[in-house]
Motif scaffolding. Structure first.
Motif, PDB file in Angstrom:
ATOM      1  N   THR A   5       0.846  -1.193   0.000  1.00 37.98           N
ATOM      2  CA  THR A   5       0.000   0.000   0.000  1.00 37.98           C
ATOM      3  C   THR A   5       0.887   1.250   0.000  1.00 37.98           C
ATOM      4  OG1 THR A   5      -1.740  -1.166   1.198  1.00 37.98           O
ATOM      5  CG2 THR A   5      -1.796   1.261   1.261  1.00 37.98           C
ATOM      6  N   GLU A   6       0.584   2.154  -0.920  1.00 38.87           N
ATOM      7  CA  GLU A   6       1.324   3.418  -0.979  1.00 38.87           C
ATOM      8  C   GLU A   6       0.890   4.322   0.171  1.00 38.87           C
ATOM      9  OE1 GLU A   6       3.725   4.361  -2.907  1.00 38.87           O
ATOM     10  OE2 GLU A   6       3.656   2.805  -4.480  1.00 38.87           O
ATOM     11  N   VAL A   7       1.878   4.894   0.855  1.00 40.90           N
ATOM     12  CA  VAL A   7       1.633   5.890   1.899  1.00 40.90           C
ATOM     13  C   VAL A   7       2.278   7.192   1.426  1.00 40.90           C
ATOM     14  CG1 VAL A   7       2.058   6.536   4.305  1.00 40.90           C
ATOM     15  CG2 VAL A   7       1.657   4.125   3.696  1.00 40.90           C
ATOM     16  N   VAL A   8       1.476   8.247   1.309  1.00 43.69           N
ATOM     17  CA  VAL A   8       2.001   9.530   0.826  1.00 43.69           C
ATOM     18  C   VAL A   8       1.923  10.542   1.970  1.00 43.69           C
ATOM     19  CG1 VAL A   8       1.849  11.299  -0.943  1.00 43.69           C
ATOM     20  CG2 VAL A   8       1.101   8.957  -1.460  1.00 43.69           C
ATOM     21  N   ALA A   9       3.075  11.112   2.329  1.00 40.82           N
ATOM     22  CA  ALA A   9       3.133  11.967   3.521  1.00 40.82           C
ATOM     23  C   ALA A   9       3.688  13.344   3.202  1.00 40.82           C
ATOM     24  CB  ALA A   9       4.006  11.307   4.591  1.00 40.82           C
ATOM     25  N   CYS A  10       3.174  14.329   3.910  1.00 42.37           N
ATOM     26  CA  CYS A  10       3.715  15.681   3.814  1.00 42.37           C
ATOM     27  C   CYS A  10       3.965  16.208   5.222  1.00 42.37           C
ATOM     28  CB  CYS A  10       2.755  16.605   3.063  1.00 42.37           C
ATOM     29  SG  CYS A  10       1.216  16.946   3.938  1.00 42.37           S
ATOM     30  N   GLY A  11       4.733  17.272   5.322  1.00 44.51           N
ATOM     31  CA  GLY A  11       4.952  17.923   6.609  1.00 44.51           C
ATOM     32  C   GLY A  11       6.349  17.730   7.150  1.00 44.51           C
ATOM     33  N   MET A  12       6.493  17.994   8.439  1.00 42.85           N
ATOM     34  CA  MET A  12       7.815  18.016   9.076  1.00 42.85           C
ATOM     35  C   MET A  12       8.472  16.640   9.117  1.00 42.85           C
ATOM     36  SD  MET A  12       8.591  21.115   9.664  1.00 42.85           S
ATOM     37  CE  MET A  12       9.902  21.128  10.894  1.00 42.85           C
ATOM     38  N   VAL A  13       7.726  15.600   8.783  1.00 44.81           N
ATOM     39  CA  VAL A  13       8.314  14.261   8.661  1.00 44.81           C
ATOM     40  C   VAL A  13       9.486  14.281   7.677  1.00 44.81           C
ATOM     41  CG1 VAL A  13       6.689  13.564   6.847  1.00 44.81           C
ATOM     42  CG2 VAL A  13       7.750  11.813   8.289  1.00 44.81           C
ATOM     43  N   GLY A  14       9.479  15.231   6.735  1.00 48.15           N
ATOM     44  CA  GLY A  14      10.550  15.319   5.744  1.00 48.15           C
ATOM     45  C   GLY A  14      11.653  16.300   6.117  1.00 48.15           C
ATOM     46  N   ALA A  15      11.624  16.801   7.352  1.00 53.92           N
ATOM     47  CA  ALA A  15      12.668  17.742   7.788  1.00 53.92           C
ATOM     48  C   ALA A  15      13.961  17.002   8.103  1.00 53.92           C
ATOM     49  CB  ALA A  15      12.195  18.504   9.035  1.00 53.92           C
ATOM     50  N   ARG A  16      15.023  17.772   8.285  1.00 53.79           N
ATOM     51  CA  ARG A  16      16.329  17.174   8.589  1.00 53.79           C
ATOM     52  C   ARG A  16      16.256  16.321   9.860  1.00 53.79           C
ATOM     53  NH1 ARG A  16      20.565  21.747   8.298  1.00 53.79           N
ATOM     54  NH2 ARG A  16      19.478  22.040   6.315  1.00 53.79           N
ATOM     55  N   GLN A  17      15.448  16.760  10.829  1.00 52.39           N
ATOM     56  CA  GLN A  17      15.297  15.998  12.074  1.00 52.39           C
ATOM     57  C   GLN A  17      14.138  15.009  11.982  1.00 52.39           C
ATOM     58  OE1 GLN A  17      14.797  19.195  11.636  1.00 52.39           O
ATOM     59  NE2 GLN A  17      16.114  20.465  12.911  1.00 52.39           N
ATOM     60  N   GLY A  18      13.603  14.794  10.777  1.00 54.88           N
ATOM     61  CA  GLY A  18      12.439  13.930  10.611  1.00 54.88           C
ATOM     62  C   GLY A  18      12.837  12.488  10.297  1.00 54.88           C
ATOM     63  N   TRP A  19      11.952  11.806   9.562  1.00 55.09           N
ATOM     64  CA  TRP A  19      12.187  10.403   9.230  1.00 55.09           C
ATOM     65  C   TRP A  19      13.344  10.300   8.221  1.00 55.09           C
ATOM     66  CZ3 TRP A  19       7.551   6.723   7.709  1.00 55.09           C
ATOM     67  CH2 TRP A  19       8.016   5.403   7.683  1.00 55.09           C
ATOM     68  N   ARG A  20      13.148  11.025   7.126  1.00 53.12           N
ATOM     69  CA  ARG A  20      14.251  11.148   6.170  1.00 53.12           C
ATOM     70  C   ARG A  20      14.087  12.492   5.486  1.00 53.12           C
ATOM     71  NH1 ARG A  20      15.695   7.546   0.891  1.00 53.12           N
ATOM     72  NH2 ARG A  20      17.206   9.096   0.175  1.00 53.12           N
ATOM     73  N   GLU A  21      15.202  13.204   5.311  1.00 46.35           N
ATOM     74  CA  GLU A  21      15.098  14.561   4.790  1.00 46.35           C
ATOM     75  C   GLU A  21      14.676  14.548   3.324  1.00 46.35           C
ATOM     76  OE1 GLU A  21      18.592  16.981   5.103  1.00 46.35           O
ATOM     77  OE2 GLU A  21      17.529  18.798   4.481  1.00 46.35           O
ATOM     78  N   ALA A  22      13.674  15.352   3.033  1.00 38.67           N
ATOM     79  CA  ALA A  22      13.261  15.587   1.651  1.00 38.67           C
ATOM     80  C   ALA A  22      13.665  17.031   1.337  1.00 38.67           C
ATOM     81  CB  ALA A  22      11.747  15.412   1.512  1.00 38.67           C
ATOM     82  N   PRO A  23      14.822  17.225   0.693  1.00 35.00           N
ATOM     83  CA  PRO A  23      15.346  18.601   0.529  1.00 35.00           C
ATOM     84  C   PRO A  23      14.327  19.534  -0.136  1.00 35.00           C
ATOM     85  CG  PRO A  23      17.009  16.985  -0.096  1.00 35.00           C
ATOM     86  CD  PRO A  23      15.716  16.225   0.091  1.00 35.00           C
ATOM     87  N   TYR A  24      14.348  20.774   0.304  1.00 33.61           N
ATOM     88  CA  TYR A  24      13.402  21.776  -0.185  1.00 33.61           C
ATOM     89  C   TYR A  24      13.514  21.992  -1.688  1.00 33.61           C
ATOM     90  CZ  TYR A  24      13.350  23.284   4.740  1.00 33.61           C
ATOM     91  OH  TYR A  24      13.249  23.343   6.107  1.00 33.61           O
ATOM     92  N   ALA A  25      12.387  22.274  -2.322  1.00 35.23           N
ATOM     93  CA  ALA A  25      12.388  22.825  -3.681  1.00 35.23           C
ATOM     94  C   ALA A  25      12.360  24.338  -3.542  1.00 35.23           C
ATOM     95  CB  ALA A  25      11.162  22.339  -4.435  1.00 35.23           C
ATOM     96  N   GLU A  26      13.054  25.038  -4.453  1.00 33.81           N
ATOM     97  CA  GLU A  26      13.171  26.490  -4.311  1.00 33.81           C
ATOM     98  C   GLU A  26      12.163  27.206  -5.196  1.00 33.81           C
ATOM     99  OE1 GLU A  26      17.189  27.841  -4.576  1.00 33.81           O
ATOM    100  OE2 GLU A  26      16.607  29.957  -4.747  1.00 33.81           O
ATOM    101  N   VAL A  27      11.438  28.157  -4.599  1.00 37.37           N
ATOM    102  CA  VAL A  27      10.482  28.947  -5.379  1.00 37.37           C
ATOM    103  C   VAL A  27      11.236  29.916  -6.281  1.00 37.37           C
ATOM    104  CG1 VAL A  27       8.645  28.795  -3.672  1.00 37.37           C
ATOM    105  CG2 VAL A  27      10.256  30.710  -3.561  1.00 37.37           C
ATOM    106  N   PRO A  28      10.671  30.351  -7.411  1.00 39.16           N
ATOM    107  CA  PRO A  28       9.347  29.960  -7.930  1.00 39.16           C
ATOM    108  C   PRO A  28       9.352  28.540  -8.498  1.00 39.16           C
ATOM    109  CG  PRO A  28      10.458  31.452  -9.455  1.00 39.16           C
ATOM    110  CD  PRO A  28      11.333  31.362  -8.250  1.00 39.16           C
ATOM    111  N   CYS A  29       8.318  27.792  -8.168  1.00 35.91           N
ATOM    112  CA  CYS A  29       8.193  26.416  -8.654  1.00 35.91           C
ATOM    113  C   CYS A  29       6.778  25.924  -8.347  1.00 35.91           C
ATOM    114  CB  CYS A  29       9.218  25.502  -7.982  1.00 35.91           C
ATOM    115  SG  CYS A  29       9.048  25.406  -6.194  1.00 35.91           S
ATOM    116  N   ALA A  30       6.424  24.773  -8.913  1.00 29.86           N
ATOM    117  CA  ALA A  30       5.139  24.155  -8.572  1.00 29.86           C
ATOM    118  C   ALA A  30       5.167  23.823  -7.079  1.00 29.86           C
ATOM    119  CB  ALA A  30       4.936  22.892  -9.396  1.00 29.86           C
ATOM    120  N   PRO A  31       4.020  23.840  -6.413  1.00 30.62           N
ATOM    121  CA  PRO A  31       4.055  23.628  -4.960  1.00 30.62           C
ATOM    122  C   PRO A  31       4.687  22.284  -4.581  1.00 30.62           C
ATOM    123  CG  PRO A  31       1.784  23.679  -5.799  1.00 30.62           C
ATOM    124  CD  PRO A  31       2.667  24.176  -6.883  1.00 30.62           C
ATOM    125  N   GLN A  32       4.368  21.239  -5.308  1.00 31.01           N
ATOM    126  CA  GLN A  32       4.921  19.935  -4.933  1.00 31.01           C
ATOM    127  C   GLN A  32       5.991  19.493  -5.945  1.00 31.01           C
ATOM    128  OE1 GLN A  32       1.102  17.879  -4.897  1.00 31.01           O
ATOM    129  NE2 GLN A  32       1.292  17.601  -2.679  1.00 31.01           N
TER     130      GLN A  32
END
Lengths: 301, 301
Positions: free
Chosen positions: A63-90
């Protein structure tokens, strides 16, 4: 009953929320726990997630689990590096998948957004903005996301052009709960609308630092009631936030995301300034944004 | 050794300080304790005072004790109701004497000041202002008293015309110690002068609520060092305080009362704005103000 197709997760600093969805987008189950990112070590995230969703998982497939929020921060589960604006939100091509022990799930974490100048970051709100765009793909205007840290974003052509964070909610909590002002605003009180409006008005007249202690002084000198003091502090801070929006955002339409009293306060504060804001429910846009990310994953398989 | 003539007391929320003085104004003894007004019930004040001064008291006569500060608040030893500005800093005819059990002492508490509009109050600073006036009776200008709550007063013709409180120090403590910003500014660091100046500069450019989170974001995105972040927050807040001074105060000379680093930060921030402030030591003016009150009591006997 429909079968669980995928699981949507909004994982913030203090809270974990999850929804089990059918292939048709129907919410079949939902739950929440206090096991937010801030309380978890890196090896505790999978357990905290399974605690909530274990009973929802089909046994015969991943089952696919799709997560957003601080879970992707450096101190989270695994870091999801920021995308830099201007850009699509996701930044859907750059979602991150932490390793999991349980073979029933595959987890994807949506990156947050960053801005270089003025420096700013967000995580989670990008998905709410994507949810708004799923509903109004051509939206051109501001998105106001009230919270502990309020976020404002300028959206155009399906992109986030710029954004700004205000520490309004956190400052309200610190000032009303831990500063000298707490003596004059203890207890739970319904919003005193006149006092809230007086705070909005005062915010336009006087810089914040000078206005705050007046709440204490009026309590001592004129018996300002705790509920009125609390409401005026809220008006002062939200008024200062509105006064601090970048000038080049003036005249743009505003959409407030939120369904609680906080969103209503912002809507009202905007109305006082002659701005008639639309509102969208927070859960609705979060789920729509997570669904957009899930669509991308499904398309990629 | 000279004989103790009277005792000066500065009794704030968190600290109690006392000095034994000779008839000629020489400090013979001094001491301090953490038994501030905030930690004492009404029946504990006399004990807390005697704990500090018992050994200084002559046995053969009553010693006058003259006190200023939060000891005269409603939650203090005995309330000394505020005098309303414009007025002389110390309402000497309205000092309050709490009852005491120990026959060796007679205590007088100096009232604080209040202002109706904008509502404001102070306690303790009135005595420092009186101390400044004892030195410069004709002073016409602003008095800046940095602290947890900074106070600014406009003084002319021996009177306090108006004043304003800024919660700058308390806000710095809350933001640097308890908000999300604490993650980026932990530890003790000497002042980073360039970062402090950058904060002063930013305060003029952007409203406070919008500027704060940038400190966190720069820490995450650009590795802003904790010492620099802390110094910039200090500059931001002091810069906002200066920007929030009433317009009709512009052009007046400024005297900063204080001897520590806080006073130096204010002096520097004023210099950046082209204002060359004089400074006076805090203990010196406190003692001079308490001595002025003691003279009044002696004259009245």
């Amino acid at each position: 009953m429909s079968e669980v197709s995928w699981i949507a997760v909004d994982w913030g600093t203090t809270q974990l929320r999850a929804w089990a969805l059918s292939a048709g987008g129907q919410v079949l189950q939902h739950g929440a726990s206090a096991r937010g990112m801030g309380s978890l070590a890196v090896d505790q995230f999978e357990g905290a997630l399974l605690e909530l969703i274990d009973g929802w998982l089909p046994v015969d497939r991943i089952t696919e689990v799709v997560a957003c929020g601080m879970v992707g921060a450096r101190q989270g589960w695994r870091e999801a590096p920021y995308a830099e604006v201007p850009c699509a939100p996701q930044a859907l091509a750059r979602m991150i998948s932490p390793e999991v022990s349980d073979s029933r799930i595959s987890v994807s974490i949506i990156p947050g957004l960053c801005q270089r100048s003025p420096a700013d970051v967000l995580r989670g709100e990008e998905t709410q903005i994507a949810g708004l765009l799923a509903q109004w793909p051509d939206y051109h205007g501001l998105v106001c996301l009230p919270g502990t840290h309020s976020k404002w974003a300028e959206v155009r052509g399906g992109q986030v052009l710029s954004f700004q964070t205000f520490m309004t909610g956190e400052l309200f909590a610190l000032l009303s709960g831990q500063s000298v002002l707490r003596h004059g605003m203890q207890g739970d009180h319904p919003l005193d609308h006149a006092a809230f409006d007086a705070g909005l008005h005062a915010a336009a007249e006087r810089p914040l630092l000078g206005a705050l202690f007046g709440l204490r002084a009026e309590g001592l000198l004129e018996g300002l009631a705790p509920g009125a003091a609390r409401s005026r502090l809220s008006g002062l801070l939200i008024g200062q936030e509105l006064a601090g929006l970048p000038e080049h955002w003036q005249g743009l339409p505003v959409c407030v995301i939120g369904d609680g009293e906080a969103a209503e306060r912002y809507r009202h504060a905007l109305a006082v300034q002659g701005i008639s804001a639309r509102t969208l429910g927070a859960e609705q846009v979060t789920l729509a944004g997570l669904a957009a990310a899930h669509e991308h994953i499904r398309g990629g398989i």
